[in-house]
Design a protein around this motif. Structure first.
Motif, PDB file in Angstrom:
ATOM      1  N   UNK A 190     -10.124 -14.209 -34.056  1.00 58.84           N
ATOM      2  CA  UNK A 190     -11.074 -13.326 -33.378  1.00 58.84           C
ATOM      3  C   UNK A 190     -10.745 -11.852 -33.573  1.00 58.84           C
ATOM      4  N   UNK A 191      -9.577 -11.563 -34.127  1.00 62.31           N
ATOM      5  CA  UNK A 191      -9.195 -10.178 -34.360  1.00 62.31           C
ATOM      6  C   UNK A 191      -8.886  -9.421 -33.081  1.00 62.31           C
ATOM      7  N   UNK A 192      -8.305 -10.109 -32.127  1.00 56.39           N
ATOM      8  CA  UNK A 192      -8.003  -9.495 -30.834  1.00 56.39           C
ATOM      9  C   UNK A 192      -6.667  -8.782 -30.834  1.00 56.39           C
ATOM     10  N   UNK A 193      -5.993  -8.859 -29.704  1.00 52.30           N
ATOM     11  CA  UNK A 193      -4.705  -8.210 -29.493  1.00 52.30           C
ATOM     12  C   UNK A 193      -3.724  -8.662 -30.570  1.00 52.30           C
ATOM     13  N   UNK A 194      -2.979  -7.698 -31.104  1.00 54.51           N
ATOM     14  CA  UNK A 194      -2.048  -8.019 -32.193  1.00 54.51           C
ATOM     15  C   UNK A 194      -0.753  -8.663 -31.688  1.00 54.51           C
ATOM     16  N   UNK A 195      -0.296  -8.249 -30.503  1.00 51.19           N
ATOM     17  CA  UNK A 195       0.986  -8.756 -30.021  1.00 51.19           C
ATOM     18  C   UNK A 195       0.891  -9.109 -28.543  1.00 51.19           C
ATOM     19  N   UNK A 196       1.413 -10.267 -28.208  1.00 55.15           N
ATOM     20  CA  UNK A 196       1.488 -10.686 -26.812  1.00 55.15           C
ATOM     21  C   UNK A 196       2.962 -10.860 -26.481  1.00 55.15           C
ATOM     22  N   UNK A 197       3.390 -10.278 -25.386  1.00 57.87           N
ATOM     23  CA  UNK A 197       4.768 -10.442 -24.934  1.00 57.87           C
ATOM     24  C   UNK A 197       4.857 -11.740 -24.130  1.00 57.87           C
ATOM     25  N   UNK A 198       5.342 -12.787 -24.775  1.00 58.48           N
ATOM     26  CA  UNK A 198       5.417 -14.081 -24.111  1.00 58.48           C
ATOM     27  C   UNK A 198       6.490 -14.098 -23.031  1.00 58.48           C
ATOM     28  N   UNK A 199       7.486 -13.269 -23.187  1.00 51.42           N
ATOM     29  CA  UNK A 199       8.495 -13.157 -22.137  1.00 51.42           C
ATOM     30  C   UNK A 199       7.829 -12.659 -20.848  1.00 51.42           C
ATOM     31  N   UNK A 200       6.954 -11.664 -20.997  1.00 51.00           N
ATOM     32  CA  UNK A 200       6.215 -11.138 -19.844  1.00 51.00           C
ATOM     33  C   UNK A 200       5.271 -12.212 -19.275  1.00 51.00           C
ATOM     34  N   UNK A 201       4.576 -12.919 -20.156  1.00 49.60           N
ATOM     35  CA  UNK A 201       3.624 -13.946 -19.719  1.00 49.60           C
ATOM     36  C   UNK A 201       4.327 -14.990 -18.859  1.00 49.60           C
ATOM     37  N   UNK A 202       5.466 -15.501 -19.326  1.00 48.86           N
ATOM     38  CA  UNK A 202       6.144 -16.573 -18.583  1.00 48.86           C
ATOM     39  C   UNK A 202       6.865 -16.049 -17.345  1.00 48.86           C
ATOM     40  N   UNK A 203       7.131 -14.740 -17.304  1.00 49.94           N
ATOM     41  CA  UNK A 203       7.689 -14.142 -16.078  1.00 49.94           C
ATOM     42  C   UNK A 203       6.597 -13.938 -15.032  1.00 49.94           C
ATOM     43  N   UNK A 219      -3.019 -22.422 -15.450  1.00 51.93           N
ATOM     44  CA  UNK A 219      -2.236 -21.229 -15.744  1.00 51.93           C
ATOM     45  C   UNK A 219      -2.378 -20.357 -14.494  1.00 51.93           C
ATOM     46  N   UNK A 220      -1.325 -20.219 -13.708  1.00 52.76           N
ATOM     47  CA  UNK A 220      -1.452 -19.535 -12.430  1.00 52.76           C
ATOM     48  C   UNK A 220      -0.488 -18.353 -12.336  1.00 52.76           C
ATOM     49  N   UNK A 221      -0.983 -17.268 -11.726  1.00 53.39           N
ATOM     50  CA  UNK A 221      -0.163 -16.069 -11.556  1.00 53.39           C
ATOM     51  C   UNK A 221       0.882 -16.322 -10.475  1.00 53.39           C
ATOM     52  N   UNK A 222       2.106 -15.878 -10.759  1.00 54.64           N
ATOM     53  CA  UNK A 222       3.185 -16.020  -9.775  1.00 54.64           C
ATOM     54  C   UNK A 222       2.988 -15.018  -8.643  1.00 54.64           C
ATOM     55  N   UNK A 223       3.383 -15.405  -7.475  1.00 55.70           N
ATOM     56  CA  UNK A 223       3.335 -14.496  -6.336  1.00 55.70           C
ATOM     57  C   UNK A 223       4.558 -13.588  -6.357  1.00 55.70           C
TER      58      UNK A 223
END
Length: 184
Positions: free
Chosen positions: A133-146, A177-181
């Motif tokens: 889709x040509x979206x975001x080039x980089x995703x910080x997976x460390x941030x995602x899982x935190x 996929x749920x946001x942490x409190x």
């Protein structure tokens, strides 16, 4: 006299051997020339890279039209084809991952996958989706899982080494996929 006969006989044998060696050398040099000519013909017949890519993509498009592989995107990867085949043979399962925006991601993992395997499959799925889709080039997976965690029937999937089956996750089950409190 007899010595002269022997010498002349040996000379004739030597001449015959030399003629055979010359013939062999001619044949081998002719064979080499023929091989070189074939290689040159092959080089002339070689297609440019762009044409080879076009032929490959056409074949891939035909492959994806197969009923077994029709769910796959046109720009399919080998990993996706292998996953789809594993699904058909019962060696893999699809876990539907529900994002907060309502999007459902069908993630394919092996039958005895761990939570970490599921997270890696989500990562690969998202990276491929972003590329297509040509979206975001980089995703910080460390941030995602935190920031987010996976939840199945109200239970957090916290232990990365635990198998999905141990949480009771089966084929076509839905994981959220749920946001942490925040901790105060």
């Amino acid at each position: 006299m007899e010595t002269e006969k022997n010498l002349s006989a040996e000379g004739e044998r030597g001449a015959i051997l030399n003629e055979e060696e010359v013939k062999k050398e001619k044949l081998s040099s002719e064979e080499q020339e023929a091989a070189t000519a074939e290689e040159e013909d092959e080089d002339e017949d070689a297609l440019p890279h762009s044409e080879i890519l076009d032929i490959f993509e056409e074949g891939l498009a035909r492959l994806v039209q197969d009923p077994l592989l029709c769910d796959l995107p046109i720009q399919v990867t080998l990993e996706e084809v292998n996953s789809q085949i594993a699904l058909e043979y019962g060696q893999a399962m699809t876990v539907k991952v529900l994002k907060a925006d309502g999007e459902i991601m069908p993630i394919v993992v092996v039958q005895n996958a761990t939570v970490l395997d599921l997270k890696n499959a989500i990562r690969r799925f998202m990276e491929l989706k972003q590329q297509r889709e040509g979206g975001v080039k980089h995703i910080s997976w460390r941030y995602v899982w935190r920031t987010f965690h996976l939840v199945f029937q109200g239970e957090k999937l916290e232990d990365d080494t635990m198998r999905l089956k141990d949480y009771g996750i089966r084929n076509r089950d839905e994981v959220t996929f749920m946001k942490r409190l925040r901790k105060k």
